[in-house]
Design an enzyme around this catalytic site. Structure first.
Site, PDB file in Angstrom:
ATOM      1  CG  ASP A 108     -24.112   8.627 -12.568  1.00 25.18           C
ATOM      2  OD1 ASP A 108     -23.055   8.307 -11.978  1.00 25.18           O
ATOM      3  OD2 ASP A 108     -24.587   7.940 -13.503  1.00 25.18           O
ATOM      4  CB  CYS A 111      -0.943  -0.007   1.197  1.00 21.46           C
ATOM      5  SG  CYS A 111      -2.158  -1.347   1.163  1.00 21.46           S
TER       6      CYS A 111
END
Length: 221
Positions: free
Chosen positions: A139, A45
């Site tokens: 959206d 990570c």
């Protein structure tokens, strides 16, 4: 909760390294990449967060906001940022969500809803399913979900490629073929009849098969 493509991305409030946010308000009229991590101070990570910081301008020019999440408190994220900058050359230049109560990880189906407690005492292996990439449109609907194992670093160049395709196909009635890159030929969508296609593409198209109508990318030439 299992999220599917086309679902509205669950809204939430959270503390981040750049202050308190309400997720949908924070996205606004932009696209968004939300990518998650099982714990701070994990090696794979660390490389991913640094790389995302380096290529952030590529997301900016596509009107895409990026935000990370890790199953640890925000204070830990700030300390981790120093390690990321030291080892990768770039510190995160985007917000990192603290999910110490596991609420967002469970809301997005990355941990079972029955998971109890907090991040305290949990190991990366306990949170190994918190390795997702979500691409969310203006959206607020989910356009892409990728799930990676802990041992495999993510390919964020591929995420950019997919966003290019998503943004193109949202504005034009086309699809993109295998390994498509920006500027390459595209395929007229199957929902477009030949009569409609003649109006959209008066110059015609290549058709190795009747169902495979190939045209230059709209706006590229």
């Amino acid at each position: 909760m299992t999220l599917q493509l086309g679902d509205v991305a669950p809204d939430f409030e959270a503390e981040t390294t750049e202050g308190h946010i309400r997720f949908h308000d924070w996205i606004g009229n932009s696209w968004c990449v939300l990518f998650s991590h099982p714990k701070d101070f994990t090696p794979v990570c660390t490389t991913e967060l640094g790389y995302m910081a380096r290529i952030k301008p590529e997301f900016d020019k596509r009107n895409v906001k990026i935000i990370g999440l890790s199953v640890d408190p925000v204070d830990n994220h700030a300390r981790w940022a120093a390690d990321i900058e030291e080892t990768q050359g770039h510190a995160p230049n985007y917000p990192m969500i603290g999910d110490s109560d596991l609420h967002i990880s469970k809301l997005y189906g990355m941990l079972p809803a029955s998971t109890g407690g907090t991040s305290e005492g949990r190991t990366p292996a306990d949170n190994q399913t918190v390795r997702n990439v979500f691409v969310i449109g203006p959206d607020k609907k989910i356009k892409l979900i990728l799930v990676y194992p802990m041992t495999t670093g993510r390919n964020f160049d591929e995420v950019i490629r997919v966003i290019d395709s998503l943004q193109l196909t949202a504005n034009h009635r086309v699809s993109t073929p295998v390994n498509w890159q920006q500027g390459e030929d595209v395929i007229i969508a199957g929902s477009v009849s030949d009569d409609e296609a003649k109006k959209l593409y008066p110059g015609g198209w290549k058709a190795p098969k009747p169902y495979m109508r190939i045209v230059p990318q709209p706006g590229s030439r």
